[in-house]
Motif scaffolding. Structure first.
Motif, PDB file in Angstrom:
ATOM      1  N   HIS A   1      30.426 -12.929 -11.935  1.00  0.00           N
ATOM      2  CA  HIS A   1      30.364 -12.494 -13.195  1.00  0.00           C
ATOM      3  C   HIS A   1      29.054 -12.963 -13.931  1.00  0.00           C
ATOM      4  O   HIS A   1      29.290 -13.548 -14.826  1.00  0.00           O
ATOM      5  CB  HIS A   1      30.850 -11.465 -14.044  1.00  0.00           C
ATOM      6  CG  HIS A   1      31.554 -10.701 -13.503  1.00  0.00           C
ATOM      7  ND1 HIS A   1      31.001  -9.818 -13.072  1.00  0.00           N
ATOM      8  CD2 HIS A   1      33.205 -10.723 -12.479  1.00  0.00           C
ATOM      9  CE1 HIS A   1      32.379  -8.805 -12.468  1.00  0.00           C
ATOM     10  NE2 HIS A   1      33.482  -9.750 -12.249  1.00  0.00           N
ATOM     11  N   LEU A   2      28.338 -14.289 -13.006  1.00  0.00           N
ATOM     12  CA  LEU A   2      26.616 -15.262 -13.333  1.00  0.00           C
ATOM     13  C   LEU A   2      25.584 -15.078 -12.930  1.00  0.00           C
ATOM     14  O   LEU A   2      25.831 -15.209 -12.124  1.00  0.00           O
ATOM     15  CB  LEU A   2      28.133 -16.850 -13.508  1.00  0.00           C
ATOM     16  CG  LEU A   2      26.682 -17.310 -14.055  1.00  0.00           C
ATOM     17  CD1 LEU A   2      26.743 -17.406 -15.809  1.00  0.00           C
ATOM     18  CD2 LEU A   2      27.514 -19.580 -13.774  1.00  0.00           C
ATOM     19  N   LYS A   3      24.356 -14.629 -13.580  1.00  0.00           N
ATOM     20  CA  LYS A   3      23.671 -14.307 -12.828  1.00  0.00           C
ATOM     21  C   LYS A   3      22.394 -14.463 -13.927  1.00  0.00           C
ATOM     22  O   LYS A   3      22.745 -14.754 -15.177  1.00  0.00           O
ATOM     23  CB  LYS A   3      23.233 -13.337 -13.042  1.00  0.00           C
ATOM     24  CG  LYS A   3      22.044 -13.238 -11.984  1.00  0.00           C
ATOM     25  CD  LYS A   3      22.336 -11.430 -11.078  1.00  0.00           C
ATOM     26  CE  LYS A   3      20.632 -10.732 -10.312  1.00  0.00           C
ATOM     27  NZ  LYS A   3      20.664  -9.763 -10.201  1.00  0.00           N
ATOM     28  N   LYS A   4      21.130 -15.779 -13.230  1.00  0.00           N
ATOM     29  CA  LYS A   4      20.307 -16.214 -14.651  1.00  0.00           C
ATOM     30  C   LYS A   4      19.064 -15.198 -14.156  1.00  0.00           C
ATOM     31  O   LYS A   4      18.706 -15.063 -12.448  1.00  0.00           O
ATOM     32  CB  LYS A   4      20.177 -17.520 -14.134  1.00  0.00           C
ATOM     33  CG  LYS A   4      19.072 -18.096 -15.545  1.00  0.00           C
ATOM     34  CD  LYS A   4      19.004 -17.644 -16.861  1.00  0.00           C
ATOM     35  CE  LYS A   4      17.647 -17.657 -17.452  1.00  0.00           C
ATOM     36  NZ  LYS A   4      17.531 -16.581 -18.210  1.00  0.00           N
ATOM     37  N   THR A   5      18.064 -15.009 -14.211  1.00  0.00           N
ATOM     38  CA  THR A   5      16.955 -13.962 -14.296  1.00  0.00           C
ATOM     39  C   THR A   5      15.536 -14.357 -14.974  1.00  0.00           C
ATOM     40  O   THR A   5      16.183 -14.058 -16.039  1.00  0.00           O
ATOM     41  CB  THR A   5      17.178 -12.587 -14.194  1.00  0.00           C
ATOM     42  OG1 THR A   5      18.412 -11.721 -12.953  1.00  0.00           O
ATOM     43  CG2 THR A   5      15.312 -11.248 -13.454  1.00  0.00           C
ATOM     44  N   TRP A   6      14.896 -14.497 -14.399  1.00  0.00           N
ATOM     45  CA  TRP A   6      13.414 -15.271 -15.274  1.00  0.00           C
ATOM     46  C   TRP A   6      11.565 -14.343 -14.707  1.00  0.00           C
ATOM     47  O   TRP A   6      12.738 -14.264 -12.799  1.00  0.00           O
ATOM     48  CB  TRP A   6      13.543 -17.166 -15.452  1.00  0.00           C
ATOM     49  CG  TRP A   6      13.257 -17.494 -14.449  1.00  0.00           C
ATOM     50  CD1 TRP A   6      12.356 -18.202 -13.384  1.00  0.00           C
ATOM     51  CD2 TRP A   6      14.479 -17.907 -13.058  1.00  0.00           C
ATOM     52  NE1 TRP A   6      12.300 -19.004 -12.307  1.00  0.00           N
ATOM     53  CE2 TRP A   6      13.698 -18.717 -12.541  1.00  0.00           C
ATOM     54  CE3 TRP A   6      15.580 -17.581 -13.350  1.00  0.00           C
ATOM     55  CZ2 TRP A   6      14.166 -19.429 -11.178  1.00  0.00           C
ATOM     56  CZ3 TRP A   6      16.712 -18.517 -12.497  1.00  0.00           C
ATOM     57  CH2 TRP A   6      15.914 -19.522 -11.275  1.00  0.00           C
ATOM     58  N   ASN A   7      11.061 -14.787 -14.675  1.00  0.00           N
ATOM     59  CA  ASN A   7       9.901 -14.630 -13.643  1.00  0.00           C
ATOM     60  C   ASN A   7       9.258 -15.954 -13.948  1.00  0.00           C
ATOM     61  O   ASN A   7       9.182 -16.706 -14.682  1.00  0.00           O
ATOM     62  CB  ASN A   7       8.932 -13.320 -14.501  1.00  0.00           C
ATOM     63  CG  ASN A   7       9.524 -12.209 -15.148  1.00  0.00           C
ATOM     64  OD1 ASN A   7      10.591 -11.788 -13.684  1.00  0.00           O
ATOM     65  ND2 ASN A   7       9.505 -11.803 -15.756  1.00  0.00           N
ATOM     66  N   VAL A   8       7.915 -16.355 -13.083  1.00  0.00           N
ATOM     67  CA  VAL A   8       7.268 -17.009 -12.983  1.00  0.00           C
ATOM     68  C   VAL A   8       5.570 -16.405 -11.909  1.00  0.00           C
ATOM     69  O   VAL A   8       5.933 -15.324 -11.840  1.00  0.00           O
ATOM     70  CB  VAL A   8       7.964 -18.118 -11.670  1.00  0.00           C
ATOM     71  CG1 VAL A   8       8.791 -18.681 -11.745  1.00  0.00           C
ATOM     72  CG2 VAL A   8       8.062 -17.030 -10.271  1.00  0.00           C
TER      73      VAL A   8
ATOM     74  N   SER B   1      15.779 -14.454  -9.566  1.00  0.00           N
ATOM     75  CA  SER B   1      17.784 -14.665  -9.551  1.00  0.00           C
ATOM     76  C   SER B   1      17.747 -14.894  -8.992  1.00  0.00           C
ATOM     77  O   SER B   1      18.137 -15.426  -7.956  1.00  0.00           O
ATOM     78  CB  SER B   1      18.095 -13.414  -9.681  1.00  0.00           C
ATOM     79  OG  SER B   1      17.752 -11.909 -11.264  1.00  0.00           O
ATOM     80  N   LEU B   2      19.319 -16.027  -9.696  1.00  0.00           N
ATOM     81  CA  LEU B   2      20.309 -16.861  -9.487  1.00  0.00           C
ATOM     82  C   LEU B   2      21.347 -16.188  -9.728  1.00  0.00           C
ATOM     83  O   LEU B   2      21.835 -15.838 -10.647  1.00  0.00           O
ATOM     84  CB  LEU B   2      20.599 -17.726  -9.136  1.00  0.00           C
ATOM     85  CG  LEU B   2      19.076 -18.889  -8.994  1.00  0.00           C
ATOM     86  CD1 LEU B   2      19.002 -20.312  -9.479  1.00  0.00           C
ATOM     87  CD2 LEU B   2      19.038 -19.244  -7.449  1.00  0.00           C
ATOM     88  N   GLU B   3      22.095 -15.770  -8.222  1.00  0.00           N
ATOM     89  CA  GLU B   3      24.241 -15.125  -8.798  1.00  0.00           C
ATOM     90  C   GLU B   3      25.083 -16.097  -8.119  1.00  0.00           C
ATOM     91  O   GLU B   3      25.208 -16.408  -6.876  1.00  0.00           O
ATOM     92  CB  GLU B   3      24.430 -13.755  -8.104  1.00  0.00           C
ATOM     93  CG  GLU B   3      25.584 -13.328  -8.809  1.00  0.00           C
ATOM     94  CD  GLU B   3      25.290 -11.561  -8.198  1.00  0.00           C
ATOM     95  OE1 GLU B   3      26.253 -10.801  -8.794  1.00  0.00           O
ATOM     96  OE2 GLU B   3      24.702 -11.187  -6.851  1.00  0.00           O
TER      97      GLU B   3
ATOM     98  N   VAL C   1      14.300 -12.827  -4.882  1.00  0.00           N
ATOM     99  CA  VAL C   1      13.015 -12.969  -5.465  1.00  0.00           C
ATOM    100  C   VAL C   1      12.370 -11.686  -5.630  1.00  0.00           C
ATOM    101  O   VAL C   1      12.396 -10.845  -4.289  1.00  0.00           O
ATOM    102  CB  VAL C   1      11.743 -13.878  -4.457  1.00  0.00           C
ATOM    103  CG1 VAL C   1      10.671 -13.923  -4.815  1.00  0.00           C
ATOM    104  CG2 VAL C   1      12.346 -14.743  -4.474  1.00  0.00           C
ATOM    105  N   ASP C   2      12.086 -11.102  -6.589  1.00  0.00           N
ATOM    106  CA  ASP C   2      11.432  -9.417  -6.645  1.00  0.00           C
ATOM    107  C   ASP C   2      12.597  -8.580  -6.363  1.00  0.00           C
ATOM    108  O   ASP C   2      11.771  -7.641  -5.605  1.00  0.00           O
ATOM    109  CB  ASP C   2       9.909  -9.171  -5.719  1.00  0.00           C
ATOM    110  CG  ASP C   2       8.828 -10.374  -6.441  1.00  0.00           C
ATOM    111  OD1 ASP C   2       8.807  -9.929  -7.272  1.00  0.00           O
ATOM    112  OD2 ASP C   2       8.494 -10.922  -5.768  1.00  0.00           O
ATOM    113  N   GLU C   3      13.888  -8.895  -6.221  1.00  0.00           N
ATOM    114  CA  GLU C   3      14.644  -8.067  -6.405  1.00  0.00           C
ATOM    115  C   GLU C   3      15.360  -7.738  -5.018  1.00  0.00           C
ATOM    116  O   GLU C   3      16.360  -6.810  -4.794  1.00  0.00           O
ATOM    117  CB  GLU C   3      14.519  -6.734  -7.367  1.00  0.00           C
ATOM    118  CG  GLU C   3      14.586  -6.588  -8.602  1.00  0.00           C
ATOM    119  CD  GLU C   3      14.072  -5.136  -9.766  1.00  0.00           C
ATOM    120  OE1 GLU C   3      14.453  -4.581  -8.698  1.00  0.00           O
ATOM    121  OE2 GLU C   3      13.832  -5.206 -10.654  1.00  0.00           O
ATOM    122  N   LYS C   4      14.944  -8.573  -3.952  1.00  0.00           N
ATOM    123  CA  LYS C   4      15.415  -7.911  -2.765  1.00  0.00           C
ATOM    124  C   LYS C   4      16.299  -9.711  -2.253  1.00  0.00           C
ATOM    125  O   LYS C   4      15.201 -11.025  -2.415  1.00  0.00           O
ATOM    126  CB  LYS C   4      14.157  -8.120  -1.680  1.00  0.00           C
ATOM    127  CG  LYS C   4      12.792  -6.942  -1.881  1.00  0.00           C
ATOM    128  CD  LYS C   4      12.378  -6.768  -1.005  1.00  0.00           C
ATOM    129  CE  LYS C   4      12.005  -5.652  -1.623  1.00  0.00           C
ATOM    130  NZ  LYS C   4      10.473  -5.917  -0.358  1.00  0.00           N
TER     131      LYS C   4
END
Length: 140
Positions: free
Chosen positions: A130-137, A118-120, A92-95
């Motif tokens: 090597h599968l990561k999903k990132t989005w904003n809320v 983000s989920l990795e 969450v917020d790159e942490k």
């Protein structure tokens, strides 16, 4: 007498196996039951050929997240690398905020404002799929 004992034993075994108690991880992410109706995000792993389907919705200060990875089992076990098993790191917020061992969970109590989630996906030995999903809320 032996028949009665065996019948009682089988009854007790079947009753103890029918429990709905599931372990809950500690931290801000809380597991929930999964029921994917639509996927709003799809991303393919470049080296693994896997896909990550993520469905999320925001309710108040909580984000409800459901994930689906075909032919993948979420696991609490660490150690040996087993293809098709593992867990996810939640950022969450790159942490890094939590390790996720279930397909569905809730991020509780986000502050007001826009947050990057983000989920990795990782193997049991912490190596990457090597599968990561990132989005904003945005929490109002």
């Amino acid at each position: 007498m032996l028949k009665h004992f065996m019948l009682l034993f089988l009854l007790l075994v079947s009753l103890t196996a029918c429990t709905n108690e599931k372990p809950r991880p500690e931290g801000n992410a809380v597991p929930m039951e999964i029921s994917i109706t639509q996927q709003d995000a799809v991303e393919a792993g470049a080296q693994t050929g896997r896909q990550l389907f993520v469905n999320h919705h925001l309710k108040g200060r909580n984000v409800y997240i459901e994930c689906f990875v075909p032919n993948f089992t979420f696991s609490d076990e660490r150690g040996k690398k087993v293809n098709g098993e593992g867990y996810m790191n939640l950022y969450v917020d790159e942490k890094k905020t939590d390790e996720i061992h279930t397909a569905a969970f809730i991020i509780k109590g986000l502050e007001k404002g826009t947050h990057t989630i983000s989920l990795e996906l990782l193997h049991n030995d912490s190596s990457k799929y090597h599968l990561k999903k990132t989005w904003n809320v945005t929490v109002q």
